[in-house]
Design an enzyme around this catalytic site. Structure first.
Site, PDB file in Angstrom:
ATOM      1  N   CYS A  12       0.876  -1.180   0.000  1.00 32.34           N
ATOM      2  CA  CYS A  12       0.000   0.000   0.000  1.00 32.34           C
ATOM      3  C   CYS A  12       0.917   1.234   0.000  1.00 32.34           C
ATOM      4  CB  CYS A  12      -0.869  -0.014   1.258  1.00 32.34           C
ATOM      5  SG  CYS A  12       0.123   0.028   2.754  1.00 32.34           S
ATOM      6  N   HIS A  42       5.913  -6.542   7.434  1.00 33.08           N
ATOM      7  CA  HIS A  42       5.743  -7.928   7.861  1.00 33.08           C
ATOM      8  C   HIS A  42       6.011  -8.871   6.701  1.00 33.08           C
ATOM      9  CE1 HIS A  42       3.087  -6.302  11.247  1.00 33.08           C
ATOM     10  NE2 HIS A  42       4.215  -6.693  11.739  1.00 33.08           N
ATOM     11  N   GLU A 131       0.453  -0.960  15.527  1.00 30.30           N
ATOM     12  CA  GLU A 131      -0.317   0.257  15.226  1.00 30.30           C
ATOM     13  C   GLU A 131      -1.339   0.533  16.334  1.00 30.30           C
ATOM     14  OE1 GLU A 131      -2.345   0.408  11.330  1.00 30.30           O
ATOM     15  OE2 GLU A 131      -3.923   1.448  12.402  1.00 30.30           O
ATOM     16  N   CYS A 197      -8.374   2.665   6.625  1.00 27.90           N
ATOM     17  CA  CYS A 197      -7.672   3.286   5.501  1.00 27.90           C
ATOM     18  C   CYS A 197      -8.371   2.933   4.180  1.00 27.90           C
ATOM     19  CB  CYS A 197      -6.248   2.761   5.542  1.00 27.90           C
ATOM     20  SG  CYS A 197      -5.342   2.996   4.058  1.00 27.90           S
ATOM     21  N   SER A 269       1.864  -5.773   2.723  1.00 34.30           N
ATOM     22  CA  SER A 269       3.293  -5.863   3.023  1.00 34.30           C
ATOM     23  C   SER A 269       4.024  -6.813   2.068  1.00 34.30           C
ATOM     24  CB  SER A 269       3.471  -6.318   4.470  1.00 34.30           C
ATOM     25  OG  SER A 269       2.631  -7.407   4.743  1.00 34.30           O
TER      26      SER A 269
HETATM   27  S1  SF4 Z   1      -2.778   3.179   6.884  1.00 28.66           S
HETATM   28 FE1  SF4 Z   1      -1.787   1.192   6.828  1.00 28.66          FE
HETATM   29  S2  SF4 Z   1      -2.801   0.143   5.098  1.00 28.66           S
HETATM   30 FE2  SF4 Z   1      -3.234   2.327   4.870  1.00 28.66          FE
HETATM   31  S3  SF4 Z   1      -1.651   3.131   3.522  1.00 28.66           S
HETATM   32 FE3  SF4 Z   1      -0.952   3.409   5.639  1.00 28.66          FE
HETATM   33  S4  SF4 Z   1       0.297   1.616   6.106  1.00 28.66           S
HETATM   34 FE4  SF4 Z   1      -0.949   1.137   4.305  1.00 28.66          FE
END
Ligand code: SF4
Length: 285
Positions: A12, A42, A131, A197, A269
């Site tokens: 992402c 990961h 997170e 997200c 990831s």
């Molecule tokens: S919030 Fe998480 S899933 Fe969304 S872009 Fe950022 S790292 Fe990627």
């Protein structure tokens, strides 16, 4: 056999940004030794590439125990960390390269803002995920973390408390919706802030469709990647012939016998080179 690759497979924006930032490090210009707090991504292959550059992984306890000078630069991963880590790094004179995803920073900030406004924070996410821990700490360490239905049904608070619902950016959309509706029915003052997200939403919407439209689904990801496991879970609910693999070497030709269509997707990831390898191996089976 027709192979369909998900349009959202792989890194992402947040993970790509973190990986590129670390790949572009100018070694001569930064304080050494360089450590990354936990896994940058990961994915073992990505971690191995980073280690080849001389950047080692460090766990939280080793970071906390480090004496002055033992760590030159600390890389913070896309998942983010709590305020304590920045303070300790400053005390120990450690430089920071911060690759926290801007979308995670947004949730951390919301946790701070809503705490200051007198809300009680309900955080939907996996308790042990980095997170979630970071958002929890930015929220003053006072949030209730809801990881599953048991947590949800055990949650109990006075009705006059204002509640703000936040979620891990990679949570299941369906679960977040369910928690929001349950709490809004039970309590009077609930604000459901949608912090999933967009990258996660798009992947979850698409996986349902491709799982329906194909005979089988291959999900590529690391077993400890939350969003890859989520994709597997969602796909399996729609199409029981969903298979989770980490890399091309895990593929088994017997899985594909008699299939006309197979879809391939990958967690946020999973690097492009692993996806390309899997596609090419399926074509050759
Ligand atoms: S919030 Fe998480 S899933 Fe969304 S872009 Fe950022 S790292 Fe990627």
């Amino acid at each position: 056999m027709k192979i369909t690759l998900s349009q959202f497979a792989g890194f992402c924006d947040g993970v790509r940004r973190a990986f590129e930032r670390v790949s572009d490090i100018k070694f001569e210009k930064i304080k050494k030794p360089i450590y990354v707090l936990g896994s940058l991504v990961h994915n073992q292959d990505v971690v191995a590439r980073i280690e080849e550059k001389g950047i080692r992984k460090i766990d939280m306890q080793t970071f906390l125990d480090a004496k002055d000078g033992e760590i030159g630069t600390l890389i913070i991963t896309a998942h983010g960390v709590g305020p304590k880590i920045y303070a300790i790094a400053k005390e120990k004179n450690i430089d920071i390269i911060d690759t926290t995803c801007p979308r995670v920073i947004k949730v951390q900030r919301l946790a701070q803002v809503y705490l200051k406004r007198g809300y009680f924070i309900v955080l939907i996410g996996d308790k042990d995920h980095k997170e979630v821990k970071s958002i929890f700490e930015w929220g003053g360490g006072k949030a209730a973390i809801i990881s599953n239905h048991v947590d949800l049904h055990n949650f109990d608070i006075k009705d006059d408390v204002k509640i703000a619902i936040l979620s891990q950016t990679t949570q299941s959309k369906d679960f977040v919706k369910e928690v929001g509706e349950y709490l809004q029915n039970k309590y009077t003052n609930v604000e459901n802030l949608d912090t999933i997200c967009l990258a996660t939403e798009e992947r979850q919407d698409e996986i349902k469709k491709i799982a329906r439209d194909n005979n089988a689904v291959i999900v590529i990801g690391s077993p400890d990647s939350a969003n890859s496991n989520r994709l597997f879970e969602i796909s399996s609910n729609v199409n029981p012939k969903t298979i989770f693999i980490e890399r091309a070497g895990d593929l088994d030709s017997s899985w594909f016998s008699g299939l006309e269509t197979v879809a391939v997707t990958a967690g946020a990831s999973t690097p492009d080179w692993i996806i390309a390898d899997v596609i090419s191996r399926i074509k050759n089976l």
